[in-house]
Design an enzyme around this catalytic site. Sequence first.
Site, PDB file in Angstrom:
ATOM      1  N   ARG A   1     -14.371  -8.134  15.832  1.00 28.76           N
ATOM      2  CA  ARG A   1     -14.289  -8.542  17.240  1.00 28.76           C
ATOM      3  C   ARG A   1     -14.403  -7.299  18.102  1.00 28.76           C
ATOM      4  NH1 ARG A   1      -9.143  -6.452  17.993  1.00 28.76           N
ATOM      5  NH2 ARG A   1      -7.892  -6.591  16.146  1.00 28.76           N
TER       6      ARG A   1
ATOM      7  N   GLU B   1       0.847  -1.193   0.000  1.00 26.83           N
ATOM      8  CA  GLU B   1       0.000   0.000   0.000  1.00 26.83           C
ATOM      9  C   GLU B   1       0.867   1.223   0.000  1.00 26.83           C
ATOM     10  OE1 GLU B   1      -3.980  -1.011   2.630  1.00 26.83           O
ATOM     11  OE2 GLU B   1      -2.486   0.374   3.448  1.00 26.83           O
TER      12      GLU B   1
END
Lengths: 488, 168, 535
Positions: free
Chosen positions: A293, A202
């Site tokens: 989560r 990236e």
Amino acid sequence: MNKRFNKVLIANRGEIANRVLACLQKLEIDSVVIFHALDARSPVVANATESAEVYGDSPTAAYLDIEQIVSICKSHKVDAVHPGYGFLSENPGFVTALAKEGITFIGPGSDVMKLMGDKIASREFVESLGLPVPPSVTLDVDDPALTEQVAKLGYPVIVKASAGGGGKGMSIVSGQDELEATLRVAASEAEAYFGDSRVYVERYFEQTRHIEVQILGDGTNCVHLGERECSVQRRFQKIIEEAPSPALTPEKRTSICETAVAIARAAKYESAGTVEFLYTHEGDFYFLEMNTRIQVEHPVTEMIYGIDLIEQQINIAANNAMTLSQGDLNPTGHAIECRLYAEDAFNGYLPEIGKLLYMHVPDGVRFDSGLYQNQVIGSAFDPMLAKLIVHGESRDAAIGNMRQALGELAILGIKTNQEFLARVIDSQPFRQGDTHTGMLEQLNLSEPEISAEERASLLAASYLADRHTRQRIDRTPHPYLNIGDWRN
Amino acid sequence: MHPRYLVNDESYELAPQRIAGEQTLVTIDDSDHRISLYWFDDHQAELVINNESHLVFIAQDEDKLFIHLNGRTHTIERLNDFSGSSALQDVDGIITAPMPGAVLTIHVKAGEPVTNDQVLMVIESMKMQLEIKSNTDGIARAINYEVGQTFDRGALLVEIETEETCEE
Amino acid sequence: MRRIESKINPASKEFTANRRNYHQVLNEFHDRQDKARFTRPERDIERLKRQNKMMPRVRLDLLLDPGTPFLEFSSLAANMAYDGDSPSASCITGIGIVSGQEVVIIASDSTVKGGAWYPLTVKKMIRALDIALENHLPVVHLCDSAGAFLPKQAELFGDRYMAGRIFRNQCLLSKQGCKQLALVFGHCTAGGAYIPALSDYSVIVEGTGAVFLGGPPLVKAATGEDVTIDELGGARMHTTVSGTCDYYAADEKEAIEIGREIVMQWEKKPKFSLQRETPEDPYYDPEDLYGIIPSDKRIPMDAKEVIARLVDGSRFAEYQPDYGDTLVCGFANIWGYKVGIFGNNGVLFNESSLKGGHFMELCHQNHVPLVFLQNITGYMVGKEYERRGITKDGAKMIMIQACSEVPKFTIMTNGSYGAGNYGMCGRAYDPRTLFSWPHSELSVMGSDQAANTLVTIKVNQLKREGIEPDETMLNEIREDILQSYAATSSAYYTSSELFDDGIIDPVDTRNALGISISASLNSPLGDSRYGILRL
């Protein structure tokens, strides 16, 4: 809307196990906690309704042993499992294994978990929704076109493991000459740690802010609980988080939060989750990843919304439906969390080991930890010791409270980053809200000096408290110590 | 022999003069101080130094004293006047662990010659890998840990025999 | 108890003159003591360095606890013997604190002829062990000696109180339950080998420490065997093969560290109790003593003024203040400990002797130690006094004092002559410690008196030989006698011969007594055998 679990197993340890247990006790739900021998003295083990020891080749392996845990669930007649964060919390295999036994996994389904767990796939998913992702290259490591494509991205770049996350499996590359070597190491590490050697590259934005949005969903509906800013990081790990972010205008806030909700809704997300964004200097934001989560820093959101996220997770899992609507969610004030680590923060953050001899927590703060007296802090688990969270009417008030708390908190027996955190909180950039991911490096903090008076006090206290001194002085008869250092 | 303590990596001496009533007279940095310590419980105490009072929290682990004073926590190490301090690092041929962790791979056998900067083993800690390199030319005399074994910071990982340390 | 009202005027001419005089006395004392303690030939210091040995006083510094005193005995031992070849009698002894424990320390000084034992070295070591025996104190030996000084062997070997007594004392110390630690820094040869062997714990230093009954040359001569020092009795051998020594130390510092840890394990025995109050510095400045001590011994020195500079708060509960005023008696505290003090203001008469005896009985009944400040020319002589039984009365005082069940401590504050020395607990009467002030004198009678007698004898002798001495000759003879008398009655002589436990600055008396009293409480105080006999 009123289904309840009878017994929930906590498949985790330390701070988050404590946190989940507290919620289960509040909801009067029976609990089972698993533990490795190293954690046998943890208060969670004594306080849960039942406990079961897990075994493994290493302590971490024990907490990752799906077969063993599922078997314990069955023998203890558990009807749901809360995985905490880390360990098996984003393991689709665990979800499936539990489902086979008719045990509910408190979290999203395995499909969305797999989607978001694959960084490459999740990026592509978000892109397909027309939502912004950072420029990147996802060719195979061996692909000859890779180097050229990466060059087009522009250095510096960051190499990330597709199966990574939570700050792990990432390396920065500043120039083309380092690229190939870094890719190889990253791939091999990714294979070793995550079982998947795929990596992607990236564009690396220096000095950006890390802004994430807390969402709750039940598969159909989705709400957001605002954003958290987690830009103060070292080695890609967050050490200070706050809610709300000092950088966002109300418009930007709405924009980012709605983007997050859009992503979650599109993925038909169930339970609590966090969508992480990169927020540039110019005000652009890009989707980084989604964590399926509960997060370490969830308390700051809880403090400003007055919502118990763990309780929400449990309710959603029990009923497959969420009772909250966006209109119910109105935040007040500002919250800051500091993560206490066992490390030498002024010297390369090298991990420290020791024993927790004594702890004094000041009043009026939230202190989430799994710490207990005489706990041996070793290298087997993550070195995060505790989270110190404060709330204030405003950001300045919260900063004042945090600074005071950091001065009053006493953790004795092991070196921590407490003083370092205080220096960061004291710094001009933090006070002004100019936080970004390169901030700590820029601040280049060094350990503050000790004045001569303080040193004298430290020496005096050391001498008088020292067991050796006390033992010797207790034994010395009268009048020798009164006569003192005398020679004839 | 006056007690010495390590504060921020420098050693300082405290010379006790005598005890008068509840106070101890000591000399620190060439000036005299009247000090006393009143314990409230096993760890909380009041330090009075030249009539100034400070609340302190103290815990001791062998030769290390952890003291929380004036909003900061310090680690003070009591120096043993007799044996020199550990400082085994930086000695040629002595390779110690810079942090706690486990051995991932070993790249040298006992008895093999090694060169300065040669990678001897790779360790991992906190999901980071680190290469352990030799700091001298010589012969690898002992590799003290096996693959998978864990160790603490400062552990003696490898010993290398240099020309100076060779036994006849 | 009331504070003594001092009548001394610190502004007076006398006071100032006395002070000036005493400063000179002290200068001489410090000079001689410093030389005895520190001046050593350069080559001996170099030799120690080469051998990797520390100077004995450096060892002592490391051994002793920080912030604690060390009461050194007899620094000036042998200062007037052997042509000064054995400063401090080649050893350092004293009482100090090691790991919180009160101990007697006996340290060889190997910068003096390798630490070889002169006759006075042996005497000084025995004295230290006797102090340990009488006061039930443990002992730490710092061994580093070449053995007996052969040229003088006839004066240090064979008799009851010679070298053998050292080891006999060690055995009896052990029998009493007093622990001994030996740190072997050098050679322990022949008899000397028994010091570590008879010690309960021993530590031996690698390379320099060695223990053997006979060294390599002796062994070679005796049996023809060739062996090195290390093989014969070195650190490794004795700590791994023979078990003669308990701990191996790589160097001297480690040996001392181990020694300190050993002592830390020793039982902290409860001491016998003595009435004790919070200590207090004297109200009057102890340095006043310099202005109180007269430069001429014939000028009287008021015992009460001396007492006022020694005791807590300068407070004194005088006994029979209006009777027998040539002996001052009363209770006072020194470093908090209650003691019975005896001070002289002139010769002892019947009344003062009886008062002294009676007060000693009271001290026994009260379980209080006796402190004697000697400044005594003797008992009164003359027909009237003999008829009144001065000899009997003197005998009473001596009898009670000698049979004392409580510890006694003596300070020679000025002059100590003849039988007065006995009544006031001189050396022969076993005070636990006896210290002298630098200007003090000790002899069987005053020098003038003695000179007269000796001159008369000399003149008679010359006359028998047919010589008639004239004025000049008479003066010469007188001068000679006075000089030699002065030399042998000075504190330097008595200290040299170990007739005392050392010379101390008057200002240090309080600390010396405080430590001595504390040390004595390790052994039990006895009870009086009779009710009080009104004397």
